[in-house]
Design a protein around this motif. Structure first.
Motif, PDB file in Angstrom:
ATOM      1  N   GLU A 268      -6.183  57.891  -6.672  1.00  0.00           N
ATOM      2  CA  GLU A 268      -7.492  58.176  -6.088  1.00  0.00           C
ATOM      3  C   GLU A 268      -8.360  58.888  -7.118  1.00  0.00           C
ATOM      4  O   GLU A 268      -7.854  59.641  -7.945  1.00  0.00           O
ATOM      5  CB  GLU A 268      -7.333  59.081  -4.854  1.00  0.00           C
ATOM      6  N   PRO A 269      -9.685  58.655  -7.087  1.00  0.00           N
ATOM      7  CA  PRO A 269     -10.556  59.343  -8.042  1.00  0.00           C
ATOM      8  C   PRO A 269     -10.546  60.853  -7.840  1.00  0.00           C
ATOM      9  O   PRO A 269     -10.489  61.335  -6.714  1.00  0.00           O
ATOM     10  CB  PRO A 269     -11.943  58.787  -7.738  1.00  0.00           C
ATOM     11  N   VAL A 270     -10.562  61.577  -8.954  1.00  0.00           N
ATOM     12  CA  VAL A 270     -10.643  63.035  -8.916  1.00  0.00           C
ATOM     13  C   VAL A 270     -12.116  63.416  -8.934  1.00  0.00           C
ATOM     14  O   VAL A 270     -12.865  62.954  -9.790  1.00  0.00           O
ATOM     15  CB  VAL A 270      -9.897  63.655 -10.118  1.00  0.00           C
ATOM     16  N   VAL A 271     -12.537  64.228  -7.988  1.00  0.00           N
ATOM     17  CA  VAL A 271     -13.923  64.673  -7.902  1.00  0.00           C
ATOM     18  C   VAL A 271     -14.142  65.764  -8.933  1.00  0.00           C
ATOM     19  O   VAL A 271     -13.386  66.733  -8.997  1.00  0.00           O
ATOM     20  CB  VAL A 271     -14.236  65.217  -6.485  1.00  0.00           C
ATOM     21  N   LYS A 272     -15.164  65.639  -9.760  1.00  0.00           N
ATOM     22  CA  LYS A 272     -15.457  66.609 -10.818  1.00  0.00           C
ATOM     23  C   LYS A 272     -16.540  67.566 -10.349  1.00  0.00           C
ATOM     24  O   LYS A 272     -17.567  67.142  -9.828  1.00  0.00           O
ATOM     25  CB  LYS A 272     -15.946  65.909 -12.079  1.00  0.00           C
ATOM     26  N   ILE A 273     -16.313  68.850 -10.514  1.00  0.00           N
ATOM     27  CA  ILE A 273     -17.312  69.864 -10.221  1.00  0.00           C
ATOM     28  C   ILE A 273     -17.296  70.895 -11.332  1.00  0.00           C
ATOM     29  O   ILE A 273     -16.301  71.038 -12.044  1.00  0.00           O
ATOM     30  CB  ILE A 273     -17.070  70.568  -8.861  1.00  0.00           C
ATOM     31  N   LYS A 274     -18.385  71.614 -11.487  1.00  0.00           N
ATOM     32  CA  LYS A 274     -18.438  72.718 -12.440  1.00  0.00           C
ATOM     33  C   LYS A 274     -17.421  73.768 -11.995  1.00  0.00           C
ATOM     34  O   LYS A 274     -17.171  73.942 -10.805  1.00  0.00           O
ATOM     35  CB  LYS A 274     -19.850  73.302 -12.463  1.00  0.00           C
ATOM     36  N   ASP A 275     -16.862  74.518 -12.953  1.00  0.00           N
ATOM     37  CA  ASP A 275     -15.802  75.499 -12.681  1.00  0.00           C
ATOM     38  C   ASP A 275     -16.016  76.337 -11.428  1.00  0.00           C
ATOM     39  O   ASP A 275     -15.135  76.447 -10.594  1.00  0.00           O
ATOM     40  CB  ASP A 275     -15.637  76.450 -13.861  1.00  0.00           C
ATOM     41  N   ASN A 276     -17.190  76.975 -11.289  1.00  0.00           N
ATOM     42  CA  ASN A 276     -17.376  77.903 -10.182  1.00  0.00           C
ATOM     43  C   ASN A 276     -18.464  77.446  -9.213  1.00  0.00           C
ATOM     44  O   ASN A 276     -18.900  78.215  -8.380  1.00  0.00           O
ATOM     45  CB  ASN A 276     -17.690  79.310 -10.707  1.00  0.00           C
TER      46      ASN A 276
ATOM     47  N   LYS B 245     -18.492  87.091  -6.514  1.00  0.00           N
ATOM     48  CA  LYS B 245     -19.759  86.433  -6.169  1.00  0.00           C
ATOM     49  C   LYS B 245     -20.591  86.076  -7.395  1.00  0.00           C
ATOM     50  O   LYS B 245     -21.594  85.397  -7.270  1.00  0.00           O
ATOM     51  CB  LYS B 245     -20.585  87.330  -5.244  1.00  0.00           C
ATOM     52  N   LYS B 246     -20.181  86.538  -8.579  1.00  0.00           N
ATOM     53  CA  LYS B 246     -20.959  86.286  -9.792  1.00  0.00           C
ATOM     54  C   LYS B 246     -20.413  85.116 -10.613  1.00  0.00           C
ATOM     55  O   LYS B 246     -21.162  84.287 -11.079  1.00  0.00           O
ATOM     56  CB  LYS B 246     -20.983  87.534 -10.682  1.00  0.00           C
ATOM     57  N   GLU B 247     -19.078  85.114 -10.819  1.00  0.00           N
ATOM     58  CA  GLU B 247     -18.478  84.120 -11.709  1.00  0.00           C
ATOM     59  C   GLU B 247     -17.339  83.324 -11.082  1.00  0.00           C
ATOM     60  O   GLU B 247     -16.932  82.318 -11.644  1.00  0.00           O
ATOM     61  CB  GLU B 247     -17.902  84.801 -12.949  1.00  0.00           C
ATOM     62  N   GLY B 248     -16.762  83.814  -9.986  1.00  0.00           N
ATOM     63  CA  GLY B 248     -15.566  83.177  -9.462  1.00  0.00           C
ATOM     64  C   GLY B 248     -14.349  83.532 -10.290  1.00  0.00           C
ATOM     65  O   GLY B 248     -13.404  82.760 -10.405  1.00  0.00           O
TER      66      GLY B 248
END
Length: 175
Positions: A25-33, A85-88
């Motif tokens: 299945e395709p892996v969904v890409k998101i920015k780190d935080n 809440k700032k960087e994760g």
């Protein structure tokens, strides 16, 4: 329902082929935080892959006798109570909602989690450590990141049992 893995934004630069998970299945890409809106069963993976065969322990059990688990690689699971809440760059997790929690860090900012991770189920591997946090760091965590400490020392420091994760998996609970 089929679980989808969500990974850090890395990988297939300049190719037309999407990265696939172990089920094809395709892996969904998101920015780190970046904040996420996971569907039930979807998963976000950060850091190293979780290994099988690692001793599983309950956070509440460790908190009663932290020296017994110090610097031993273990697996924990539960729910994210709150996160930076700032960087994760950290989260608090407990075995269950309302349970005793532990602050989880990710090495020296080796990876991050979405800023809206509170309420997600979590599985993690790493080590428990006990250390004294200096007053200025405690103030930063409280004022800038929303951390909570019940045991602040008179000089403003905190003696903290924390969990340094080498890898985490975050998942929205299936209904």
């Amino acid at each position: 329902m089929t679980a989808t893995a969500v990974s850090m934004a890395q990988g297939t630069h300049g190719t037309d082929k999407p990265e696939l998970n172990s089920k094809g299945e395709p892996v969904v890409k998101i920015k780190d935080n970046a904040p996420v809106d996971l569907k039930a069963g979807e998963m976000i993976k950060r850091g190293d892959a979780l290994a099988s065969g690692v001793k599983k322990v309950a956070v509440e059990k460790v908190m009663k006798s932290p020296a017994k688990y110090a610097d031993k690689t273990v697996a924990v699971s539960g729910v994210v109570v709150r996160s930076c809440k700032k960087e994760g760059c950290w989260m608090e997790m407990a075995d269950k909602v309302g349970g005793k929690s532990v602050r989880v860090t990710f090495g020296d900012h080796k990876f991050f989690i979405p800023l809206n991770s509170a309420g997600l189920n979590v599985a993690a591997q790493g080590t428990f450590k006990t250390k004294i946090l200096p007053k200025d760091h405690v103030d930063h965590l409280i004022n800038d990141d929303g951390a909570k400490f019940d045991n602040r020392n008179p000089d403003g420091t905190v003696t903290e049992v924390s969990f340094e994760a080498t890898g985490v998996e975050l998942k929205k609970a299936s209904k």
